[in-house]
Every structure is written in structure tokens, then in C-alpha cells.
Design an enzyme around this catalytic site. Structure first.
Site, PDB file in Angstrom:
ATOM      1  CB  SER A  70      76.721 -12.668  18.923  1.00 27.13           C
ATOM      2  OG  SER A  70      75.635 -11.816  18.897  1.00 27.13           O
ATOM      3  CG  PHE A  71      79.592 -14.248  21.291  1.00 24.44           C
ATOM      4  CD1 PHE A  71      79.063 -13.059  21.534  1.00 24.44           C
ATOM      5  CD2 PHE A  71      80.894 -14.273  20.363  1.00 24.44           C
ATOM      6  CE1 PHE A  71      79.259 -11.977  20.890  1.00 24.44           C
ATOM      7  CE2 PHE A  71      81.226 -12.801  19.923  1.00 24.44           C
ATOM      8  CZ  PHE A  71      80.523 -11.907  20.350  1.00 24.44           C
ATOM      9  CB  SER A 121      62.346 -20.960  30.088  1.00 22.76           C
ATOM     10  OG  SER A 121      62.638 -20.274  31.223  1.00 22.76           O
ATOM     11  CD  GLU A 181      63.521 -15.980  17.137  1.00 23.27           C
ATOM     12  OE1 GLU A 181      64.677 -16.499  17.196  1.00 23.27           O
ATOM     13  OE2 GLU A 181      63.596 -15.270  16.019  1.00 23.27           O
ATOM     14  CG  ASP A 232      70.223  -6.810  20.966  1.00 23.57           C
ATOM     15  OD1 ASP A 232      70.917  -8.087  20.650  1.00 23.57           O
ATOM     16  OD2 ASP A 232      69.905  -6.293  19.991  1.00 23.57           O
TER      17      ASP A 232
HETATM   18  N1  LIG Z   1      69.833 -15.629  22.484  1.00 28.25           N
HETATM   19  C1  LIG Z   1      69.112 -16.346  23.473  1.00 28.25           C
HETATM   20  O1  LIG Z   1      68.966 -16.314  24.320  1.00 28.25           O
HETATM   21  N2  LIG Z   1      68.016 -17.251  22.640  1.00 28.25           N
HETATM   22  C2  LIG Z   1      67.191 -17.836  23.372  1.00 28.25           C
HETATM   23  C3  LIG Z   1      67.201 -18.375  24.681  1.00 28.25           C
HETATM   24  C4  LIG Z   1      66.179 -18.987  25.398  1.00 28.25           C
HETATM   25  C5  LIG Z   1      65.229 -19.556  24.407  1.00 28.25           C
HETATM   26  C6  LIG Z   1      65.374 -19.444  23.222  1.00 28.25           C
HETATM   27  C7  LIG Z   1      66.273 -18.562  22.500  1.00 28.25           C
HETATM   28  C8  LIG Z   1      64.225 -20.179  22.568  1.00 28.25           C
HETATM   29  C9  LIG Z   1      64.005 -19.867  21.032  1.00 28.25           C
HETATM   30  C10 LIG Z   1      62.937 -20.853  20.453  1.00 28.25           C
HETATM   31  C11 LIG Z   1      62.716 -21.244  19.042  1.00 28.25           C
HETATM   32  C12 LIG Z   1      61.745 -21.718  18.878  1.00 28.25           C
HETATM   33  C13 LIG Z   1      61.112 -22.345  17.761  1.00 28.25           C
HETATM   34  C14 LIG Z   1      62.043 -22.665  16.532  1.00 28.25           C
HETATM   35  C15 LIG Z   1      61.590 -23.014  15.400  1.00 28.25           C
HETATM   36  C16 LIG Z   1      60.275 -23.256  15.105  1.00 28.25           C
HETATM   37  C17 LIG Z   1      59.378 -23.014  16.073  1.00 28.25           C
HETATM   38  C18 LIG Z   1      58.113 -23.051  15.657  1.00 28.25           C
HETATM   39  O2  LIG Z   1      57.732 -23.729  14.654  1.00 28.25           O
HETATM   40  N3  LIG Z   1      57.074 -22.578  16.560  1.00 28.25           N
HETATM   41  C19 LIG Z   1      55.555 -22.764  16.380  1.00 28.25           C
HETATM   42  C20 LIG Z   1      55.179 -21.454  15.814  1.00 28.25           C
HETATM   43  N4  LIG Z   1      55.305 -20.980  14.550  1.00 28.25           N
HETATM   44  C21 LIG Z   1      55.590 -19.466  14.499  1.00 28.25           C
HETATM   45  C22 LIG Z   1      55.749 -18.715  13.333  1.00 28.25           C
HETATM   46  C23 LIG Z   1      54.537 -19.212  12.556  1.00 28.25           C
HETATM   47  C24 LIG Z   1      54.016 -20.612  12.376  1.00 28.25           C
HETATM   48  C25 LIG Z   1      54.283 -21.180  13.882  1.00 28.25           C
HETATM   49  C26 LIG Z   1      59.838 -22.624  17.394  1.00 28.25           C
HETATM   50  C27 LIG Z   1      60.980 -22.340  20.274  1.00 28.25           C
HETATM   51  N5  LIG Z   1      61.721 -21.508  21.068  1.00 28.25           N
HETATM   52  C28 LIG Z   1      63.545 -20.604  23.513  1.00 28.25           C
HETATM   53  O3  LIG Z   1      62.538 -21.477  23.635  1.00 28.25           O
HETATM   54  N6  LIG Z   1      64.144 -20.374  24.880  1.00 28.25           N
END
Ligand SMILES: NC(=O)Nc1ccc2c(c1)=C(Cc1cc(-c3cccc(C(=O)NCCN4CCCCC4)c3)c[nH]1)C(=O)N=2
Length: 317
Positions: free
Chosen positions: A19-20, A89, A95, A134
């Protein structure tokens, strides 16, 4: 090690939106290691009176430094004139939500494994007196080996007295609450009541007591019930075109079990999606001793909770 600055990293694509904050994939120039850097705009945080949320997130991430797995780690923080930076990390597989959407719904083995990993994370979190508040598939990340990493502690609550199972806030009057809910609908933002100390997470996973100003660790058990339902059915249990309508369904416990829904999963979900937080499966379990009554549910038959992290996660297909 010297205090890092943004110049120590090569910033890549945005991989998440809070959100922020915006989360970027970044590479440490000195080590070549990849991180997720959560960047928060100072002016926006101050304007939206969210400094407490940012402080809380850092405090919780520091409390989780001792956790060997199940949570994103905070490696360091730094700031410049306009922004705060959290070096976290990088969960290579992103997700959980896109995996549910990609395959439509998980088979029972996958649902059992990922529900068990989330339960183990909640046992650790609640054992520290921390409520996530959340929890949702967007905040459940998957590392390179497809193990769960929970993230986003901006909405978390740290129970001062972990024995206290419920903390309450003075309820706002209905008109103010309804007015705020209508405001939220227009913005389609995660529903957060703009009052000191009070907030709720994201509509589909919000527990009833979060809507009536009482927070307890059982709020995360409600979200767990919603996530298990979603892994089996492909969609969350409480759905509607507006957040306000979703809240109404939650407060009336209005959800359906689709045909073919696994009976053991239905039984577990129905014992977690209970309006009275004290009556949810696990709510009566002794604080700090995990959730034996949830582990004992027949749905988890055959799951070895103690070695989950050493196990190879079942393929999602
Ligand atoms: N609000 C938060 O705190 N958000 C955070 C915090 C830490 C953090 C965070 C979010 C992360 C989010 C993230 C997003 C991604 C990501 C984004 C876009 C694409 C992909 C990707 O293609 N992954 C391969 C797997 N896909 C998944 C869906 C089906 C096809 C294959 C990964 C990898 N990691 C992360 O790695 N570490």
C-alpha cells in the site's frame, strides 16, 4: 560491514506493490546476490499517517531474525532523502496466488503440504506473540525450492501480553464506519479503517472480529481457513463485487462449499471459519505451544510437521 546505500545495488523490475511501498528485484553489486528491496516513499507514509506501520514491520522482521525458515528475512535497511529501503529475501518463485490461478485449484497433497507449511509459520509467529492480520495468498511467497516464505508485516500486531487472546479497540459508531467503508469501496484499496491503532487487512481474508474491532491470533486462523478453501476451490470463500458486500457475507458466514470439495478439507475449513474467534479450531490451544488441535485434524493425516522444511514440496499441476 559498511552501511549500504542504493548505490550498492542494481535495481531491476518491480516485483510487488504494497500500500505504501514498491518491491524491486535488486542485485548486490559486491556479492552478485539477489534481494527484494521494499522501497517506501517517506512523504506518502507521513501524509497517510502510516509511520507506525513501517516501524511495526521493521520491529516484527527483526523479531523473526531467529527463524530458520518460513519468513522473508530482513538483511538491512537504509534511507535517502525521499525513501526508506528494506533489503529482504528474494523468493524466486513469487506469490502463491498465481499458482492457484494457473492450475485452477490444488490437489489434496499440495493443499495439505502448503496448509501445513502455513500452519507451522503461524505457530512460530503466534509463539512470539505476533499476529500477521493480513495473511493472504499474495503474502505467501515461494522460495527457489517452493517452500513457503511469509511476508508483509506492515499490518502485524505484537501482543504485549501473549496470554491475552483478544485485544479490543473502542468501536467507531456505525455511521462513521459505514461512511469510511463507502469511501474505501470507491478506492478499492485494501480496507484499512483510518483510526489510531485500528486497521484491517484485505477484504476477502478479513475475520469478523477485525470488522468489529477485536484482534486476536485467531484472526490468522480465520485467514488460514480462507486460504485452505481457496487452494481447494480456486477462489476465496467470501466474494462479491464490493468490499462492503464481502464484509456483509463474512459477518453472516455466507459461503458455499462447491460440489466435489474434499470432505476432510470442508470439515477443517468449517472449524476455522467460525464467527466467534474463541470457538475456532486452535483458539483454545495453549499459547506458545503451537496448534495441536489443528495438527490433529484428520485432514492433516500423514503430515510430518517436524520435517516439512526438509521435504520436497509436491509438484503443483
Ligand atoms: N509486501 C511485501 O512485503 N512484499 C514482498 C516482500 C519481500 C519479497 C516479495 C514481496 C517478493 C515478491 C516476488 C515476486 C516475484 C515474481 C514476480 C513476477 C514474476 C515471477 C515469476 O515469474 N515467478 C515464476 C513462477 N511463476 C508463477 C506463476 C505461474 C508461472 C510461473 C516472480 C518473485 N518474488 C520477494 O521475492 N520478496
Amino acid at each position: 560491514t559498511h552501511k549500504r546505500t542504493p548505490k550498492d545495488f542494481i535495481f531491476g523490475k518491480a516485483i510487488g506493490e504494497g500500500s505504501f511501498s514498491t518491491v524491486y528485484l535488486a542485485k548486490d553489486i559486491h556479492t552478485g546476490k539477489e534481494y527484494a528491496i521494499k522501497v517506501c516513499d517517506k512523504r506518502h507514509i507521513i501524509k497517510e499517517k502510516k509511520t507506525e506501520y513501517v516501524k511495526r514491520e521493521k520491529e516484527v522482521l527483526n523479531m523473526l531474525a531467529g527463524a530458520k525458515h518460513s519468513f522473508v528475512r530482513l538483511f538491512c535497511t537504509f534511507q535517502d532523502m525521499e525513501r526508506l529501503y528494506f533489503v529482504l529475501s528474494y523468493a524466486k518463485n513469487g506469490e502463491l496466488l498465481p499458482y492457484i490461478n494457473k492450475v485452477g485449484s490444488f490437489d489434496i497433497e499440495c493443499t495439505k503440504f502448503y496448509s501445513a507449511e502455513i500452519l507451522r509459520a503461524l505457530e512460530y509467529l503466534h509463539g512470539l506473540g505476533i499476529i500477521h492480520r493480513d495473511l493472504k495468498p499474495e503474502n505467501i511467497l515461494l522460495d527457489e525450492k517452493m517452500h513457503v516464505l511469509i511476508t508483509d508485516f506492515g499490518s502485524a500486531k505484537i501482543l504485549k501480553d501473549p496470554e491475552a487472546s483478544v485485544t479490543t479497540h473502542p468501536a467507531t459508531d456505525d455511521s462513521q464506519q459505514q461512511q469510511q467503508q463507502q469511501q474505501q469501496q470507491q478506492q478499492q484499496q485494501p480496507y484499512r479503517r483510518e483510526r489510531r491503532g485500528s486497521f484491517v487487512g484485505t477484504a476477502q481474508y478479513v475475520s469478523p472480529e477485525l470488522l468489529t474491532d477485536k484482534t486476536s491470533r485467531a484472526s490468522d486462523l480465520w485467514a488460514l481457513g480462507c486460504i485452505i478453501y481457496q487452494m481447494v476451490a480456486g477462489l476465496p470463500p467470501f466474494r462479491s463485487r464490493s468490499e462492503y458486500m464481502i464484509f456483509q457475507k463474512i459477518l453472516k458466514l455466507e459461503y458455499e462449499i462447491p460440489d466435489g470439495f474434499c470432505e476432510l478439507a470442508r470439515s477443517l475449513v468449517s472449524q476455522l471459519l467460525v464467527l466467534d474467534p474463541t470457538q475456532r479450531l486452535g483458539a483454545q490451544d495453549e499459547h506458545g505451544a503451537g496448534y495441536p488441535s489443528i495438527r490433529a485434524h484428520p485432514f492433516f493425516e500423514g503430515v510430518d510437521f517436524e520435517t516439512l522444511h526438509e521435504q520436497t514440496p509436491p509438484p503443483i499441476y
